[in-house]
Motif scaffolding. Structure first.
Motif, PDB file in Angstrom:
ATOM      1  N   ALA A 101      42.122   4.593   3.736  1.00 47.07           N
ATOM      2  CA  ALA A 101      43.202   5.566   3.559  1.00 47.07           C
ATOM      3  C   ALA A 101      43.825   5.451   2.178  1.00 47.07           C
ATOM      4  N   LEU A 102      44.001   4.220   1.685  1.00 42.96           N
ATOM      5  CA  LEU A 102      44.565   4.026   0.341  1.00 42.96           C
ATOM      6  C   LEU A 102      43.629   4.598  -0.718  1.00 42.96           C
ATOM      7  N   ALA A 103      42.333   4.369  -0.554  1.00 38.36           N
ATOM      8  CA  ALA A 103      41.368   4.919  -1.503  1.00 38.36           C
ATOM      9  C   ALA A 103      41.393   6.440  -1.471  1.00 38.36           C
ATOM     10  N   ASP A 104      41.502   7.010  -0.271  1.00 39.92           N
ATOM     11  CA  ASP A 104      41.565   8.466  -0.136  1.00 39.92           C
ATOM     12  C   ASP A 104      42.805   9.019  -0.822  1.00 39.92           C
ATOM     13  N   ALA A 105      43.895   8.266  -0.756  1.00 42.25           N
ATOM     14  CA  ALA A 105      45.149   8.697  -1.391  1.00 42.25           C
ATOM     15  C   ALA A 105      45.153   8.441  -2.892  1.00 42.25           C
ATOM     16  N   GLY A 106      44.212   7.628  -3.384  1.00 40.79           N
ATOM     17  CA  GLY A 106      44.230   7.247  -4.783  1.00 40.79           C
ATOM     18  C   GLY A 106      45.431   6.382  -5.113  1.00 40.79           C
ATOM     19  N   LEU A 107      45.818   5.538  -4.154  1.00 40.53           N
ATOM     20  CA  LEU A 107      47.028   4.732  -4.304  1.00 40.53           C
ATOM     21  C   LEU A 107      46.679   3.259  -4.139  1.00 40.53           C
ATOM     22  N   GLU A 108      47.193   2.430  -5.016  1.00 39.02           N
ATOM     23  CA  GLU A 108      47.017   0.992  -4.888  1.00 39.02           C
ATOM     24  C   GLU A 108      47.904   0.464  -3.763  1.00 39.02           C
ATOM     25  N   TRP A 109      47.453  -0.603  -3.117  1.00 33.96           N
ATOM     26  CA  TRP A 109      48.228  -1.215  -2.042  1.00 33.96           C
ATOM     27  C   TRP A 109      49.625  -1.593  -2.510  1.00 33.96           C
ATOM     28  N   ARG A 110      49.747  -2.073  -3.744  1.00 29.64           N
ATOM     29  CA  ARG A 110      51.063  -2.470  -4.236  1.00 29.64           C
ATOM     30  C   ARG A 110      52.002  -1.280  -4.427  1.00 29.64           C
ATOM     31  N   GLY A 111      51.478  -0.066  -4.379  1.00 32.62           N
ATOM     32  CA  GLY A 111      52.310   1.126  -4.501  1.00 32.62           C
ATOM     33  C   GLY A 111      52.910   1.596  -3.188  1.00 32.62           C
ATOM     34  N   VAL A 112      52.613   0.891  -2.086  1.00 38.17           N
ATOM     35  CA  VAL A 112      53.142   1.235  -0.753  1.00 38.17           C
ATOM     36  C   VAL A 112      54.435   0.467  -0.514  1.00 38.17           C
ATOM     37  N   GLN A 113      55.484   1.168  -0.116  1.00 36.80           N
ATOM     38  CA  GLN A 113      56.773   0.499   0.119  1.00 36.80           C
ATOM     39  C   GLN A 113      56.992   0.052   1.550  1.00 36.80           C
ATOM     40  N   SER A 114      56.184   0.583   2.495  1.00 37.14           N
ATOM     41  CA  SER A 114      56.417   0.263   3.895  1.00 37.14           C
ATOM     42  C   SER A 114      55.118   0.367   4.677  1.00 37.14           C
ATOM     43  N   VAL A 115      54.989  -0.480   5.687  1.00 39.17           N
ATOM     44  CA  VAL A 115      53.837  -0.458   6.595  1.00 39.17           C
ATOM     45  C   VAL A 115      54.357  -0.356   8.020  1.00 39.17           C
ATOM     46  N   VAL A 116      53.850   0.601   8.767  1.00 38.36           N
ATOM     47  CA  VAL A 116      54.175   0.712  10.189  1.00 38.36           C
ATOM     48  C   VAL A 116      52.889   0.482  10.972  1.00 38.36           C
ATOM     49  N   GLY A 117      52.871  -0.566  11.767  1.00 37.38           N
ATOM     50  CA  GLY A 117      51.689  -0.894  12.557  1.00 37.38           C
ATOM     51  C   GLY A 117      51.851  -0.450  13.994  1.00 37.38           C
ATOM     52  N   ALA A 118      50.826   0.226  14.521  1.00 40.24           N
ATOM     53  CA  ALA A 118      50.794   0.577  15.941  1.00 40.24           C
ATOM     54  C   ALA A 118      50.254  -0.626  16.699  1.00 40.24           C
ATOM     55  N   GLY A 119      51.007  -1.120  17.660  1.00 40.41           N
ATOM     56  CA  GLY A 119      50.707  -2.396  18.295  1.00 40.41           C
ATOM     57  C   GLY A 119      49.688  -2.313  19.410  1.00 40.41           C
ATOM     58  N   THR A 120      49.067  -3.442  19.698  1.00 39.44           N
ATOM     59  CA  THR A 120      48.190  -3.595  20.851  1.00 39.44           C
ATOM     60  C   THR A 120      48.570  -4.882  21.561  1.00 39.44           C
ATOM     61  N   VAL A 121      49.070  -4.773  22.756  1.00 42.16           N
ATOM     62  CA  VAL A 121      49.520  -5.960  23.483  1.00 42.16           C
ATOM     63  C   VAL A 121      48.363  -6.861  23.882  1.00 42.16           C
ATOM     64  N   ARG A 122      47.131  -6.334  23.822  1.00 39.42           N
ATOM     65  CA  ARG A 122      45.968  -7.166  24.115  1.00 39.42           C
ATOM     66  C   ARG A 122      45.558  -8.016  22.920  1.00 39.42           C
ATOM     67  N   GLY A 123      46.219  -7.820  21.761  1.00 40.47           N
ATOM     68  CA  GLY A 123      45.852  -8.549  20.558  1.00 40.47           C
ATOM     69  C   GLY A 123      46.616  -9.845  20.377  1.00 40.47           C
ATOM     70  N   GLY A 124      47.266 -10.342  21.440  1.00 39.66           N
ATOM     71  CA  GLY A 124      48.041 -11.571  21.327  1.00 39.66           C
ATOM     72  C   GLY A 124      49.241 -11.384  20.420  1.00 39.66           C
ATOM     73  N   TYR A 125      49.722 -12.481  19.847  1.00 39.89           N
ATOM     74  CA  TYR A 125      50.916 -12.379  19.012  1.00 39.89           C
ATOM     75  C   TYR A 125      50.718 -11.436  17.821  1.00 39.89           C
ATOM     76  N   PRO A 126      49.566 -11.474  17.122  1.00 40.71           N
ATOM     77  CA  PRO A 126      49.377 -10.506  16.034  1.00 40.71           C
ATOM     78  C   PRO A 126      49.496  -9.055  16.496  1.00 40.71           C
ATOM     79  N   GLY A 127      49.091  -8.787  17.748  1.00 40.55           N
ATOM     80  CA  GLY A 127      49.203  -7.430  18.262  1.00 40.55           C
ATOM     81  C   GLY A 127      50.637  -6.986  18.451  1.00 40.55           C
ATOM     82  N   HIS A 128      51.510  -7.930  18.830  1.00 39.37           N
ATOM     83  CA  HIS A 128      52.915  -7.595  19.022  1.00 39.37           C
ATOM     84  C   HIS A 128      53.637  -7.379  17.697  1.00 39.37           C
ATOM     85  N   VAL A 129      53.126  -7.958  16.618  1.00 37.51           N
ATOM     86  CA  VAL A 129      53.729  -7.798  15.293  1.00 37.51           C
ATOM     87  C   VAL A 129      52.706  -7.138  14.371  1.00 37.51           C
ATOM     88  N   ALA A 130      52.165  -6.008  14.819  1.00 40.77           N
ATOM     89  CA  ALA A 130      51.036  -5.380  14.142  1.00 40.77           C
ATOM     90  C   ALA A 130      51.346  -5.021  12.695  1.00 40.77           C
TER      91      ALA A 130
END
Length: 399
Positions: A32-61
């Protein structure tokens, strides 16, 4: 103005890959970043959609994906809304942009789903709707998919052949999608010959569980124009409404709110079925009607459920879904193609990713970049979904 721009869209192919959901999300995010032509450092916020089956990382996606991409100071948020998680993550990102908190937000959802039926994620507890349905009623998801199908057969005269035609349509579209898990056309005879799962639904009537990931880079319209995107795809509305129940049933166990039960808000306080209310709220916010749709991506957990979505999003009246399908109106080349991506029939469920994947498909279609499955002249699309616990999910995208 409530529009936000879709600057980039990316996915990890669906399948059974045996890796962590975080890896699928990282790959989708990079795409998605490549499609946008945007470097990762140019993103100010990340919203992760969670998966409760992913253990603790899933809860803090949100943090899990940010860590996988490399800590760079972005704010993070994590959203869990079952099968509607992706749409709720889009809603959170959109709110940040419209509030002026960020110019560019990365939305990511991914899952590494177990084989077979989904098991209750919360353990043996009486406030877990999955546990109530599975353990007390014996109703795994395909059981109530079958009940839906039987109801349509009884009330509207739908047939098993009607349901099979949905699979045939979606498999034909999925065969054209390089990101789909199942890329093979099927015949109605093959559907009819597949094993019965929950009468009258057969194996090819019911979607699989899958691994996969999807991501979007969303931005303000000002940010998009400053980067030279004069006419980007725009998200114009997001609906996350919940059902309403008569007061006589408020004390009953909440075991079916992902099944379209209950009602939702309608004109002048009138009640409408929950799934229809999800779409209606999105139409009202966007200021459009179903007659303006170029295409739709709908939540086809089963073939019978897709027919019901036709009615719920206003493509036809109640009970008219099978007739609309029979006319070819919802196939590629029809009046309003539905699930041009191939739908869950071709992808399977990767729960936190699927609503985001729907918006990826709308984005590519509205850009005219969907290849062999392109809907000519696509200008307006809707993606609809819904989640356990009564989570609504509808997104309108325009260009």
């Amino acid at each position: 103005m409530t529009d936000v721009a879709v600057l980039g869209a990316g996915m990890h192919p669906w399948g059974k890959w045996g890796r962590s959901f975080v890896e699928y999300g990282r790959v989708a995010a990079r795409a998605a970043l490549a499609d946008a032509g945007l470097e990762w450092r140019g993103v100010q916020s990340v919203v992760g959609a969670g998966t409760v089956r992913g253990g603790y990382p899933g809860h803090v996606a949100g943090a899990a994906f940010a860590r996988a991409l490399g800590w760079q100071g972005a704010r993070v948020a994590s959203v869990y809304a079952a099968c509607a998680s992706g749409a709720h993550a889009v809603a959170a990102a959109r709110a940040q942009i419209l509030a002026g908190q960020a110019d560019a937000v990365l939305v990511v959802g991914a899952d590494a789903a177990p084989k077979g039926f989904f098991a209750p994620a919360g353990g043996d507890r009486d406030d877990d709707p999955d546990w109530l349905r599975f353990r007390l009623l014996g109703a795994t998801n395909p059981a109530y998919f079958g009940l839906y199908a039987r109801r349509r057969m009884a009330v509207y005269g739908d047939t098993a052949e009607d349901f099979a035609r949905v699979k045939v349509k979606n498999a034909a579209a999925g065969a054209l999608n390089p990101l789909a898990r199942y890329r093979k056309a099927v015949t109605a005879g093959e559907v009819a010959a597949s094993p019965v799962v929950a009468d009258p639904l057969r194996l090819l009537d019911v979607c699989a569980t899958s691994d996969g990931g999807a991501a979007l880079v969303l931005g303000s319209m000002e940010f998009a124009r400053a980067r030279g995107a004069a006419d980007p795809v725009r998200i114009r509305a997001v609906s996350t409404v919940t059902p309403r129940y008569p007061r006589t049933v408020l004390d009953l166990p909440d075991i079916a709110t992902d099944s379209g039960c209950g009602t939702g808000p309608g004109p002048a306080g009138a009640a409408v079925p929950f799934r229809a209310s999800i779409a209606r709220a999105a139409y009202e916010e966007a200021g459009i009607g179903p007659e303006e749709l170029s295409l739709a991506e709908v939540y086809d957990l089963s073939t019978a459920l897709e027919l019901e979505w036709y009615e719920d999003i206003g493509l036809c009246g109640p009970g008219e879904g099978a007739a609309l399908l029979g006319k070819g109106a919802t196939a590629l080349g029809g009046r309003v193609p539905v699930n041009a991506s191939g739908g869950l029939a071709s992808f399977g469920e990767a729960v936190p990713a699927q609503a985001i994947a729907q918006v990826c498909e709308l984005t590519w279609q509205l850009r005219g970049a969907a290849g062999a499955r392109q809907v000519p002249g696509a200008r307006v699309g809707i993606a609809v979904n819904q989640g356990l616990f009564g989570h609504g999910s509808a997104i309108v995208a325009v260009r």
